[in-house]
Enzyme design. Structure first.
Site, short mmCIF file in Angstrom:
data_model
loop_
_atom_site.label_atom_id
_atom_site.label_comp_id
_atom_site.label_asym_id
_atom_site.label_seq_id
_atom_site.Cartn_x
_atom_site.Cartn_y
_atom_site.Cartn_z
N ARG A 245 67.28 13.07 42.92
CA ARG A 245 67.04 13.10 41.48
C ARG A 245 68.33 12.91 40.70
O ARG A 245 69.34 13.55 41.01
CB ARG A 245 66.43 14.44 41.07
CG ARG A 245 65.01 14.60 41.59
CD ARG A 245 64.53 16.02 41.43
NE ARG A 245 63.38 16.24 42.29
CZ ARG A 245 62.18 16.60 41.87
NH1 ARG A 245 61.95 16.82 40.61
NH2 ARG A 245 61.19 16.74 42.72
N LYS B 106 57.45 25.31 26.34
CA LYS B 106 56.84 23.98 26.18
C LYS B 106 56.23 23.89 24.77
O LYS B 106 56.93 23.55 23.83
CB LYS B 106 55.86 23.72 27.32
CG LYS B 106 56.59 23.84 28.69
CD LYS B 106 55.76 23.42 29.85
CE LYS B 106 56.28 23.91 31.19
NZ LYS B 106 57.56 23.37 31.61
N THR C 299 66.76 41.53 36.31
CA THR C 299 67.41 40.38 35.66
C THR C 299 67.54 40.67 34.16
O THR C 299 66.73 41.39 33.58
CB THR C 299 66.61 39.08 35.94
OG1 THR C 299 67.40 37.98 35.49
CG2 THR C 299 65.28 39.05 35.25
N THR D 158 56.70 16.30 43.60
CA THR D 158 55.98 16.75 42.41
C THR D 158 54.56 16.17 42.39
O THR D 158 53.62 16.82 41.97
CB THR D 158 56.76 16.34 41.13
OG1 THR D 158 58.12 16.75 41.30
CG2 THR D 158 56.19 16.98 39.90
N1 PLP Z 1 53.49 26.84 35.52
C1 PLP Z 1 53.28 25.51 35.48
C2 PLP Z 1 51.90 25.01 35.71
C3 PLP Z 1 54.33 24.63 35.21
O1 PLP Z 1 54.11 23.31 35.19
C4 PLP Z 1 55.62 25.15 34.98
C5 PLP Z 1 56.77 24.27 34.66
O2 PLP Z 1 56.68 23.13 34.37
C6 PLP Z 1 55.79 26.53 35.04
C7 PLP Z 1 54.72 27.36 35.31
C8 PLP Z 1 57.14 27.13 34.79
O3 PLP Z 1 57.34 27.29 33.43
P1 PLP Z 1 58.81 27.34 32.83
O4 PLP Z 1 59.24 25.93 32.64
O5 PLP Z 1 58.69 28.10 31.56
O6 PLP Z 1 59.65 28.05 33.85
#
Ligand code: PLP
Length: 452
Positions: free
Chosen positions: A73, A299, A328, A414
């Protein structure tokens, strides 16, 4: 010199050295690399130089393998321009800068640049500073974080919410903890679930059953098979690579019938669907039927962080037992305030959601009319299939270099091999002129690279 040569050389200079501990270290690495260490314990040597060479060689070879499989990548250096979404600056390796249009952001509604979000961020940074000051065990709860959790519980109509540092961590920490706390629990997981869910299930140590993607018949068969053991069904609402949607109501019906809990990842739907941005479960009127709703602040809400919304006891149990929560540093107050501003704003404004759906539909229509292989989807995600890793990367490179359009190629793991794609995510700010530009650029790229 290959790996074995390096090991043999080191072993020759220290023939009696070896260590079970180092073997264990290597057993955690990729399988084909184990043989080397079981043969001779290369990494336990007084000659540090030899050991360093052997370690380095493993990293190098792993990367070579990725290159060979066209899976290496490369991240473009992109700087988004606040207030001009979806415009950004692309800085090449030679330092030159070009203005580009981003077509693959998961800041789906451009909320990361919304004036109310940015001003909540900056005002809170001026008031509280940048960081959280520690884990919540050490630094306590910050007021913006408490307010954010209240806002999210209200969004999903649940008693409580718990915020984590990312959506990934929220899945990993919550699913593993919920699974561990329920004796003999069987986890039923959709075949297309995200890696964060898979990791959560793995770390729960529970027996798991994978049901075919969105297949209610298969899920029912597995639920029946699990008998009267406790059961947790884990699934997503919008699957982000194919853009399809889960039958949430149907899954809740089955969960009721077979006495299962439900855990729903709404990461690609919160902010975007439902009258208040509560996701597909809100849109479908089934939010109250889902035991745990998980979402991201990164997002649709444009910031960073993740959360679960559920009953007070589920949230308190995860808060009390999940290492991924306890050990954390908490989300910084400015981020919590920005995320809350975004959630609040989208609860009351549907204009962004409506424009988002309108522009996504217009993009699909335009690309299909140009004969491009758009995967039909019912959501805002527009996958254009290439079907080959090298060509997918070549298409993305051409779009960026020649057309100033940024779309990251999506390759294995992916998506399955042979389904490599450009994943396009129109936003409310991609106007009709942007769509026309994108269509022409993709058509030119498809012709030049002779894509199907
Ligand atoms: N769940 C799904 C279905 C996702 O696609 C992603 C990330 O793309 C996550 C959880 C993780 O979320 P985050 O980007 O807030 O860590």
């Amino acid at each position: 010199m290959d790996d074995l040569d390096v090991s043999a050389k080191c072993q020759a200079s220290h023939p009696t050295r070896g260590s079970v501990g180092n073997r264990q270290l290597c057993a955690d690495i990729v399988p084909e690399q184990r043989a080397l260490t079981t043969l001779n314990g290369t990494f336990a040597t007084d000659d540090n130089n030899c050991a360093v060479q052997a370690y380095e060689r493993h990293f190098h070879d792993s990367l070579e393998r990725l290159h060979g499989e066209q899976r290496y990548r490369v991240f473009a250096d992109i700087e988004r321009i606040s207030g001009r979404f979806p415009a950004a600056k692309w800085r090449r390796s030679d330092g030159t800068v070009t203005e580009i249009t981003v077509w693959c952001s998961n800041d789906y509604l451009g909320m990361g640049q919304h004036p109310e979000v940015v001003s909540a961020l900056t005002a809170t940074a001026h008031r509280c500073g940048a960081g959280a000051g520690g884990t919540r065990n050490i630094a306590g709860n910050s007021s913006p974080l408490v307010d954010l959790e209240g806002e999210l519980a209200d969004l999903h109509g649940k008693e409580a919410s718990l915020v984590f540092t990312s959506g990934y961590v929220s899945n990993q920490a919550s699913i593993s903890t919920i699974g561990k706390l329920i004796p003999e629990c069987v986890v039923l997981s959709d075949a297309f679930n995200h890696n964060s869910i898979i990791e959560g299930v793995r770390q729960s140590g529970c027996e798991k059953r994978i049901f075919r993607h969105n297949d209610l018949g298969h899920l029912e068969a597995l639920l029946r098979e699990a008998g009267d053991r406790p059961k947790l069904v884990v699934f997503e609402s919008v699957y982000s690579m194919d853009g399809d949607v889960a039958p949430i109501g149907g899954i809740c019906d089955l969960a009721d019938r077979y006495g299962a809990m439900t855990y729903l990842d709404e990461v690609h739907a919160v902010g975007l669907y439902g009258a208040h941005g509560g996701g597909i479960s809100e849109r479908d009127g089934v939010m109250h039927r889902v035991t745990v709703i998980e979402g991201t602040l990164a997002k649709g809400f444009g910031c960073i962080g993740g959360y679960i919304s559920a009953s007070r006891s589920v949230c308190d149990a995860v808060r009390s037992f999940a290492p991924g929560f306890i050990f954390t540093t908490a989300l910084p107050p400015p981020i919590a305030a920005a995320a809350r501003a975004s959630v609040r704003y989208l609860k009351h404004s549907s204009a962004e959601r409506e424009a988002h759906q309108r522009q996504a539909a217009a993009t699909k229509r335009a690309l299909l009319a140009a004969g491009l292989p758009v995967l039909p989807t019912e959501t805002h995600i527009v996958p254009v299939i290439v079907g080959d890793a090298e060509l997918c990367k070549a298409a993305a490179d051409r779009l960026l270099e020649r057309h100033a359009i940024y779309i990251q190629p999506i390759n294995y793991p992916t998506v399955p091999r042979g389904t490599e794609r450009l994943r396009i995510t129109p936003s409310p700010y991609h106007g009709d002129a942007h769509i026309a530009e994108l269509t022409a650029a993709l058509a030119e790229t498809w012709d030049t690279l002779s894509l199907a």
